[in-house]
Design a protein around this motif. Structure first.
Motif, mmCIF file in Angstrom:
data_model
loop_
_atom_site.group_PDB
_atom_site.id
_atom_site.type_symbol
_atom_site.label_atom_id
_atom_site.label_comp_id
_atom_site.label_asym_id
_atom_site.label_seq_id
_atom_site.Cartn_x
_atom_site.Cartn_y
_atom_site.Cartn_z
ATOM 1 N N HIS A 1 0.850 -1.194 0.000
ATOM 2 C CA HIS A 1 0.000 0.000 0.000
ATOM 3 C C HIS A 1 0.890 1.250 0.000
ATOM 4 N N ALA A 2 0.343 2.315 -0.613
ATOM 5 C CA ALA A 2 1.071 3.590 -0.638
ATOM 6 C C ALA A 2 0.059 4.742 -0.606
ATOM 7 N N GLU A 3 0.438 5.851 -0.036
ATOM 8 C CA GLU A 3 -0.395 7.061 -0.015
ATOM 9 C C GLU A 3 -0.006 7.972 -1.181
ATOM 10 N N GLU A 4 -1.012 8.618 -1.759
ATOM 11 C CA GLU A 4 -0.766 9.592 -2.820
ATOM 12 C C GLU A 4 -1.494 10.903 -2.483
ATOM 13 N N ALA A 5 -0.988 11.992 -3.029
ATOM 14 C CA ALA A 5 -1.563 13.313 -2.735
ATOM 15 C C ALA A 5 -2.869 13.511 -3.495
ATOM 16 N N VAL A 6 -3.841 14.030 -2.835
ATOM 17 C CA VAL A 6 -5.142 14.343 -3.431
ATOM 18 C C VAL A 6 -5.369 15.852 -3.286
ATOM 19 N N VAL A 7 -5.633 16.528 -4.395
ATOM 20 C CA VAL A 7 -5.804 17.985 -4.411
ATOM 21 C C VAL A 7 -7.275 18.321 -4.600
ATOM 22 N N SER A 8 -7.775 19.137 -3.777
ATOM 23 C CA SER A 8 -9.142 19.652 -3.919
ATOM 24 C C SER A 8 -9.094 21.166 -3.752
ATOM 25 N N LYS A 9 -10.050 21.849 -4.365
ATOM 26 C CA LYS A 9 -10.081 23.310 -4.335
ATOM 27 C C LYS A 9 -11.422 23.785 -3.782
ATOM 28 N N GLU A 10 -11.354 24.855 -3.060
ATOM 29 C CA GLU A 10 -12.556 25.495 -2.544
ATOM 30 C C GLU A 10 -12.487 26.979 -2.886
ATOM 31 N N ALA A 11 -13.490 27.502 -3.579
ATOM 32 C CA ALA A 11 -13.539 28.915 -3.956
ATOM 33 C C ALA A 11 -14.315 29.684 -2.904
ATOM 34 N N ARG A 12 -13.712 30.762 -2.440
ATOM 35 C CA ARG A 12 -14.354 31.596 -1.440
ATOM 36 C C ARG A 12 -14.335 33.046 -1.925
ATOM 37 N N VAL A 13 -15.412 33.765 -1.709
ATOM 38 C CA VAL A 13 -15.506 35.179 -2.065
ATOM 39 C C VAL A 13 -14.785 35.979 -0.989
ATOM 40 N N ARG A 14 -13.724 36.686 -1.367
ATOM 41 C CA ARG A 14 -12.951 37.447 -0.403
ATOM 42 C C ARG A 14 -13.172 38.951 -0.516
ATOM 43 N N GLU A 15 -13.782 39.425 -1.628
ATOM 44 C CA GLU A 15 -13.991 40.857 -1.808
ATOM 45 C C GLU A 15 -15.048 41.058 -2.893
ATOM 46 N N GLU A 16 -15.722 42.182 -2.864
ATOM 47 C CA GLU A 16 -16.713 42.526 -3.881
ATOM 48 C C GLU A 16 -16.428 43.918 -4.425
ATOM 49 N N VAL A 17 -16.646 44.080 -5.708
ATOM 50 C CA VAL A 17 -16.598 45.389 -6.345
ATOM 51 C C VAL A 17 -18.031 45.767 -6.702
ATOM 52 N N VAL A 18 -18.516 46.844 -6.162
ATOM 53 C CA VAL A 18 -19.895 47.284 -6.365
ATOM 54 C C VAL A 18 -19.893 48.478 -7.315
ATOM 55 N N ILE A 19 -20.664 48.404 -8.377
ATOM 56 C CA ILE A 19 -20.777 49.482 -9.353
ATOM 57 C C ILE A 19 -22.187 50.054 -9.259
ATOM 58 N N HIS A 20 -22.274 51.316 -8.954
ATOM 59 C CA HIS A 20 -23.581 51.961 -8.902
ATOM 60 C C HIS A 20 -23.451 53.407 -9.348
ATOM 61 N N LYS A 21 -24.550 54.017 -9.696
ATOM 62 C CA LYS A 21 -24.582 55.406 -10.132
ATOM 63 C C LYS A 21 -25.371 56.236 -9.135
ATOM 64 N N GLU A 22 -24.874 57.452 -8.925
ATOM 65 C CA GLU A 22 -25.562 58.401 -8.065
ATOM 66 C C GLU A 22 -25.967 59.614 -8.892
ATOM 67 N N THR A 23 -27.058 60.191 -8.565
ATOM 68 C CA THR A 23 -27.561 61.378 -9.251
ATOM 69 C C THR A 23 -27.571 62.549 -8.281
ATOM 70 N N GLU A 24 -27.023 63.664 -8.724
ATOM 71 C CA GLU A 24 -27.054 64.863 -7.905
ATOM 72 C C GLU A 24 -27.599 66.018 -8.727
ATOM 73 N N GLU A 25 -28.208 66.938 -8.085
ATOM 74 C CA GLU A 25 -28.789 68.101 -8.733
ATOM 75 C C GLU A 25 -27.911 69.322 -8.472
#
Length: 293
Positions: free
Chosen positions: A215-239
């Motif tokens: 018997h022998a052990e081998e490396a198993v790779v798994s990935k987990e994606a996590r949201v670390r930041e958000e970019v928010v795009i919005h418009k403001e109106t001024e008079e």
């Protein structure tokens, strides 16, 4: 409702091209080109003051031409911009330059020009004649009308593109490395020289099969994606409040009553010699497609 515009060009070819371009850019426009070949009666449709006609005739004598156009009121600014882009000349500046050269405001060099003392109709059906800059009323039953007009300012708004922000999301691959400890099994078969008596424990003289699995052990790779930041795009109106500054024009009438007796005539009295007052709206004369102030 229509308005009129008059723009001067140095050559008939330039005026013809400007009229052609104007017709392409402004719907419902009616444009005519006047030059040294135009007759006095033709120029009467321009509806501009007599002294301005004298300036135009001097321009014609020098080889220039004029575009005269009737334009829907809501298309006037577009037409003025188009004439400027076509190279319209500021007639006021050009007139000043001619006067510095010695031009006095009249010329008889061209065969189709008339002297300032000639009778020139100021409008259709006019009964007045012009002599040395003064319009004289005709017969006793005739009358002349001087409109008293005042401009008002209408300020509107339109939406224009002021700037742009573009945010692009893309994927970046970065190599990573990690260390992990792995275990392996190995089966070893060896022979050893032995010299001893056979015992019952040796269980000899029958078939046996012994199997060993590695018997022998081998490396198993798994990935987990996590949201670390958000970019928010919005418009403001001024008079904001913006102050729009412009000028408005109005016509005034000055009555010079030279009579020595009798009751002074009112401003509308027929037979009274009035000062010249010309309104350029709605029939607007422009030099370089800018209304004459």
């Amino acid at each position: 409702m229509t308005r009129t515009v008059t723009a001067y060009f140095d050559t008939p070819q330039a005026a013809e091209q400007a009229a052609f371009d104007l017709a392409k850019q402004v719907s419902g426009v009616r444009a005519q080109v006047f030059d040294s070949k135009s007759s006095t009666s033709d120029l009467s449709v321009l509806s501009i003051p007599q002294e301005d006609l004298a300036t135009l005739r001097e321009g014609f004598r020098r080889g220039g031409a004029t575009v005269y156009a009737e334009i829907p009121d809501n298309q006037f600014e577009t037409a003025a911009t188009a004439l400027e882009a076509s190279g319209a000349i500021d007639l006021n500046e050009r007139e000043a330059a001619w006067r510095q050269e010695g031009w006095t405001g009249s010329s008889t060099s061209s065969s189709n020009q008339t002297s300032p003392a000639a009778v020139m109709p100021t409008s259709a059906g006019s009964a007045a004649s012009r002599t040395a800059g003064v319009e004289h009323l005709g017969p006793a039953t005739s009358e002349e009308h001087i409109p008293i007009v005042e401009e008002t300012v209408r300020v509107g708004k339109r939406e224009v593109e002021h700037g742009r922000v573009r945010v692009r999301s893309y994927v970046v691959e970065t190599p990573v490395s990690e260390q992990v400890s792995l275990r392996e099994e190995h089966v070893d078969v060896s022979r050893h020289a032995v010299n001893r008596p056979l015992t019952d424990a040796d269980d000899a003289f029958h078939e046996r099969v012994i199997e060993a699995t590695e018997h022998a052990e081998e490396a198993v790779v798994s990935k987990e994606a996590r949201v670390r930041e958000e970019v928010v795009i919005h418009k403001e109106t001024e008079e904001r409040v913006e102050t729009v500054q412009d000028t408005v024009r109005r016509t005034e009438v000055e009555v010079d009553d030279g009579r020595t007796s009798g009751t002074a005539a009112s401003n509308n009295s027929s037979g009274t010699v009035t000062g010249r007052s010309v309104d350029h709206a709605p029939d607007t004369k422009t030099s370089g497609a800018n209304p004459k102030r």
